[in-house]
Design a protein around this motif. Structure first.
Motif, PDB file in Angstrom:
ATOM      1  N   GLY A  87       0.791  -1.115   0.143  1.00 54.28           N
ATOM      2  CA  GLY A  87      -0.269   0.252  -0.135  1.00 54.28           C
ATOM      3  C   GLY A  87       0.599   1.057   0.031  1.00 54.28           C
ATOM      4  O   GLY A  87       1.775   0.960  -0.130  1.00 54.28           O
ATOM      5  N   ARG A  88       0.165   2.813   0.252  1.00 52.09           N
ATOM      6  CA  ARG A  88       0.731   3.431   0.349  1.00 52.09           C
ATOM      7  C   ARG A  88       2.023   3.662   0.939  1.00 52.09           C
ATOM      8  O   ARG A  88       3.487   4.368   0.520  1.00 52.09           O
ATOM      9  N   PRO A  89       2.326   3.317   2.227  1.00 52.70           N
ATOM     10  CA  PRO A  89       3.470   3.284   3.451  1.00 52.70           C
ATOM     11  C   PRO A  89       4.497   2.859   2.936  1.00 52.70           C
ATOM     12  O   PRO A  89       5.923   3.461   2.479  1.00 52.70           O
ATOM     13  N   HIS A  90       4.210   1.971   2.100  1.00 56.44           N
ATOM     14  CA  HIS A  90       5.468   1.103   1.077  1.00 56.44           C
ATOM     15  C   HIS A  90       5.754   2.190   0.114  1.00 56.44           C
ATOM     16  O   HIS A  90       6.899   2.117  -0.016  1.00 56.44           O
ATOM     17  N   MET A  91       4.705   3.028  -0.989  1.00 58.25           N
ATOM     18  CA  MET A  91       5.553   3.393  -1.499  1.00 58.25           C
ATOM     19  C   MET A  91       5.965   4.718  -1.129  1.00 58.25           C
ATOM     20  O   MET A  91       7.375   5.500  -1.322  1.00 58.25           O
ATOM     21  N   ALA A  92       5.644   5.371   0.215  1.00 58.72           N
ATOM     22  CA  ALA A  92       6.354   6.148   0.847  1.00 58.72           C
ATOM     23  C   ALA A  92       7.542   5.751   1.533  1.00 58.72           C
ATOM     24  O   ALA A  92       8.332   6.423   1.519  1.00 58.72           O
ATOM     25  N   ASP A  93       7.826   4.935   1.714  1.00 57.73           N
ATOM     26  CA  ASP A  93       9.368   4.938   1.863  1.00 57.73           C
ATOM     27  C   ASP A  93      10.106   4.429   1.031  1.00 57.73           C
ATOM     28  O   ASP A  93      11.089   4.963   0.859  1.00 57.73           O
ATOM     29  N   VAL A  94       9.743   4.844  -0.127  1.00 54.35           N
ATOM     30  CA  VAL A  94      10.688   4.366  -2.106  1.00 54.35           C
ATOM     31  C   VAL A  94      10.990   6.367  -1.827  1.00 54.35           C
ATOM     32  O   VAL A  94      11.919   6.325  -2.088  1.00 54.35           O
ATOM     33  N   LEU A  95       9.762   6.408  -1.824  1.00 59.84           N
ATOM     34  CA  LEU A  95       9.389   7.858  -1.878  1.00 59.84           C
ATOM     35  C   LEU A  95      10.800   8.914  -1.490  1.00 59.84           C
ATOM     36  O   LEU A  95      11.414   9.477  -1.299  1.00 59.84           O
ATOM     37  N   VAL A  96      10.704   8.228  -0.180  1.00 56.60           N
ATOM     38  CA  VAL A  96      11.961   8.727   0.957  1.00 56.60           C
ATOM     39  C   VAL A  96      13.768   8.085   0.493  1.00 56.60           C
ATOM     40  O   VAL A  96      14.275   8.983   0.920  1.00 56.60           O
ATOM     41  N   ARG A  97      13.194   7.222   0.829  1.00 59.17           N
ATOM     42  CA  ARG A  97      14.722   6.326   0.269  1.00 59.17           C
ATOM     43  C   ARG A  97      15.336   7.203  -0.911  1.00 59.17           C
ATOM     44  O   ARG A  97      16.452   7.362  -0.760  1.00 59.17           O
ATOM     45  N   LYS A  98      14.378   7.605  -1.704  1.00 63.09           N
ATOM     46  CA  LYS A  98      14.792   8.083  -3.198  1.00 63.09           C
ATOM     47  C   LYS A  98      15.247   9.712  -3.392  1.00 63.09           C
ATOM     48  O   LYS A  98      15.629  10.504  -4.326  1.00 63.09           O
ATOM     49  N   GLY A  99      14.399  10.308  -2.422  1.00 66.13           N
ATOM     50  CA  GLY A  99      14.923  11.894  -2.128  1.00 66.13           C
ATOM     51  C   GLY A  99      14.229  12.345  -2.627  1.00 66.13           C
ATOM     52  O   GLY A  99      14.302  13.870  -2.593  1.00 66.13           O
ATOM     53  N   TYR A 100      13.026  12.074  -3.266  1.00 70.71           N
ATOM     54  CA  TYR A 100      11.622  12.802  -3.688  1.00 70.71           C
ATOM     55  C   TYR A 100      10.766  13.233  -2.376  1.00 70.71           C
ATOM     56  O   TYR A 100      10.058  14.092  -2.273  1.00 70.71           O
ATOM     57  N   ALA A 101      11.155  12.897  -1.203  1.00 73.43           N
ATOM     58  CA  ALA A 101      10.558  13.419   0.305  1.00 73.43           C
ATOM     59  C   ALA A 101      11.371  13.387   1.777  1.00 73.43           C
ATOM     60  O   ALA A 101      12.196  12.353   1.579  1.00 73.43           O
ATOM     61  N   VAL A 102      11.037  14.433   2.397  1.00 75.27           N
ATOM     62  CA  VAL A 102      12.205  14.513   3.544  1.00 75.27           C
ATOM     63  C   VAL A 102      11.841  13.300   4.363  1.00 75.27           C
ATOM     64  O   VAL A 102      12.590  12.644   5.199  1.00 75.27           O
ATOM     65  N   ASP A 103      10.193  13.089   4.140  1.00 75.53           N
ATOM     66  CA  ASP A 103       9.646  12.000   6.295  1.00 75.53           C
ATOM     67  C   ASP A 103       8.702  11.219   4.727  1.00 75.53           C
ATOM     68  O   ASP A 103       8.174  11.533   4.402  1.00 75.53           O
ATOM     69  N   LEU A 104       8.096  10.208   6.103  1.00 76.99           N
ATOM     70  CA  LEU A 104       7.091   9.668   5.625  1.00 76.99           C
ATOM     71  C   LEU A 104       5.751  10.584   5.828  1.00 76.99           C
ATOM     72  O   LEU A 104       4.763  10.319   4.581  1.00 76.99           O
ATOM     73  N   ARG A 105       5.516  11.530   6.308  1.00 79.65           N
ATOM     74  CA  ARG A 105       4.908  12.294   6.743  1.00 79.65           C
ATOM     75  C   ARG A 105       3.809  13.094   5.503  1.00 79.65           C
ATOM     76  O   ARG A 105       3.541  13.484   4.454  1.00 79.65           O
ATOM     77  N   ASP A 106       5.879  13.693   5.136  1.00 78.69           N
ATOM     78  CA  ASP A 106       5.980  14.490   3.519  1.00 78.69           C
ATOM     79  C   ASP A 106       5.574  14.061   2.755  1.00 78.69           C
ATOM     80  O   ASP A 106       5.137  14.446   1.741  1.00 78.69           O
ATOM     81  N   ALA A 107       5.730  12.402   2.492  1.00 83.27           N
ATOM     82  CA  ALA A 107       5.601  12.027   1.437  1.00 83.27           C
ATOM     83  C   ALA A 107       3.511  11.874   1.212  1.00 83.27           C
ATOM     84  O   ALA A 107       3.034  11.778   0.670  1.00 83.27           O
ATOM     85  N   PHE A 108       3.568  11.577   2.585  1.00 83.35           N
ATOM     86  CA  PHE A 108       1.774  11.714   2.216  1.00 83.35           C
ATOM     87  C   PHE A 108       0.880  12.652   2.342  1.00 83.35           C
ATOM     88  O   PHE A 108       0.587  13.347   0.776  1.00 83.35           O
ATOM     89  N   ASP A 109       2.190  14.016   2.915  1.00 77.83           N
ATOM     90  CA  ASP A 109       1.164  15.200   2.293  1.00 77.83           C
ATOM     91  C   ASP A 109       1.365  16.074   0.861  1.00 77.83           C
ATOM     92  O   ASP A 109       0.407  16.509   0.501  1.00 77.83           O
ATOM     93  N   ARG A 110       2.141  15.231   0.091  1.00 76.84           N
ATOM     94  CA  ARG A 110       2.857  15.763  -1.038  1.00 76.84           C
ATOM     95  C   ARG A 110       2.343  15.319  -1.865  1.00 76.84           C
ATOM     96  O   ARG A 110       1.375  15.737  -2.891  1.00 76.84           O
ATOM     97  N   TYR A 111       2.355  13.492  -1.364  1.00 74.26           N
ATOM     98  CA  TYR A 111       2.088  12.790  -2.702  1.00 74.26           C
ATOM     99  C   TYR A 111       0.983  12.030  -2.544  1.00 74.26           C
ATOM    100  O   TYR A 111       0.151  11.372  -3.578  1.00 74.26           O
ATOM    101  N   LEU A 112       0.505  11.577  -1.561  1.00 78.62           N
ATOM    102  CA  LEU A 112      -0.033   9.776  -1.123  1.00 78.62           C
ATOM    103  C   LEU A 112      -1.424  10.107  -0.373  1.00 78.62           C
ATOM    104  O   LEU A 112      -2.216   9.370  -0.786  1.00 78.62           O
ATOM    105  N   ALA A 113      -1.396  11.265   0.583  1.00 76.51           N
ATOM    106  CA  ALA A 113      -2.950  10.900   1.819  1.00 76.51           C
ATOM    107  C   ALA A 113      -4.179  11.996  -0.163  1.00 76.51           C
ATOM    108  O   ALA A 113      -3.876  12.198  -0.963  1.00 76.51           O
TER     109      ALA A 113
END
Length: 304
Positions: free
Chosen positions: A151-177
């Motif tokens: 699900g989306r938490p797994h996507m958020a992990d990848v987004l953070v690892r690849k530098g597209y987001a600062v952290d998981l909250r940022d990944a959700f707020d910017r892209y996934l929420a």
């Protein structure tokens, strides 16, 4: 129906605490089912419910470990639905993890989840964000097993690892929420359908974390339409005012008031959503849920 009693971790002795909401690696948690059971035992809980998203793949492992360590285990599920243009989650307790029809239905839901994942990844590519389904399914070195879901938490992990987001909250707020740039969802079943599936699998439907929907009118509509047996009153994302509102709803509708940590483990150094064992119910709530089951002709040995 007894509305039950949900409590904070400090108001009950360890031997009477049950955490009724958590996720394992069978869906989007960081701990295996066995690890969750051991962690619960270490923290002195009396019992737990494993409520992975759209799958019961971790139920057998958790049940076997719970029997080994002397922990009470409630086989559960958290089903993703859609109502009022919002994602609504319905918890199911005491479902039969071996029910053939239920397993077939859950497989169909995971197919919808796969469609949603493809759509989100396509939207991310349109935004110049390059992550692949293989990276998501790898889940940080824990490849997907049969019956499990991503699900989306797994996507958020990848987004953070690849530098597209600062952290998981940022990944959700910017892209996934819900409402964010890459959020998309295909048609899903209704809460009423999910509640019916849970009942037909021998379980009890409970509305999960109503405060996350930010629409109490919709919450009432779901309660009435799906005829749920309970409502999750205490949850890490509910403030004190929200807890009181949903406790009052439980009284009005004569629902069982439940609680759970919604523990997903530790990601990027942060616990999601709450710490295991922090949001608990007493044994009377578990007994009330057990008594509210829709009768079926057979029960799994995991449900004892």
């Amino acid at each position: 129906m007894n509305e039950g009693n949900q409590v904070s971790k400090d108001t009950l002795p360890d031997s009477e605490r049950y955490d009724l909401h958590m996720h394992s690696t069978a869906s989007d948690g960081m701990n295996t089912p066995k690890e969750l059971v051991r962690l619960a035992a270490e923290r002195g809980l009396r019992g737990i419910a494993l409520t992975d998203h759209d799958t019961v793949a971790g139920a057998r492992e958790a049940a076997e470990e719970a029997e080994f360590v002397g922990l009470e285990f409630v086989p559960g599920i958290e089903i993703s639905t859609r109502a009022g243009e919002k994602d609504i989650h319905v918890l199911g307790y005491f479902v039969n993890p071996a029910d053939t029809l239920f397993l077939e239905r859950l497989a169909g839901l995971r197919g919808i989840r796969d469609q949603r994942n493809d759509l989100i990844l396509a939207r991310l590519r349109e935004l110049g964000v390059d992550i692949t389904l293989d990276e998501v399914k790898d889940r940080g070195g824990r490849p997907l097993k049969p019956g499990e879901s991503v699900g989306r938490p797994h996507m958020a992990d990848v987004l953070v690892r690849k530098g597209y987001a600062v952290d998981l909250r940022d990944a959700f707020d910017r892209y996934l929420a819900e409402g964010a740039a890459a959020y998309v969802t295909p048609p899903r079943i209704t809460p009423t359908e999910a509640a019916e599936w849970i009942r037909e699998a021998g379980g009890v439907p409970v509305l999960a974390h109503p405060g996350l929907y930010e629409d109490d009118k919709l919450v009432r509509e779901v309660i009435e339409g799906a005829n749920v047996v309970g409502i999750e009153v205490r949850h890490p994302d509910h403030d004190a005012a929200g807890e009181e509102r949903y406790r009052e709803l439980a009284r009005q509708y004569k629902l069982i008031a439940t609680a759970g940590s919604d523990y997903h483990g530790v990601r990027q150094g942060v616990v999601f959503h709450g710490e295991l064992g922090e949001y608990v119910v007493e044994e009377g709530v578990v007994n009330a849920l057990r008594s509210a089951r829709f009768p079926t002709e057979s029960r799994s040995r995991l449900d004892r």
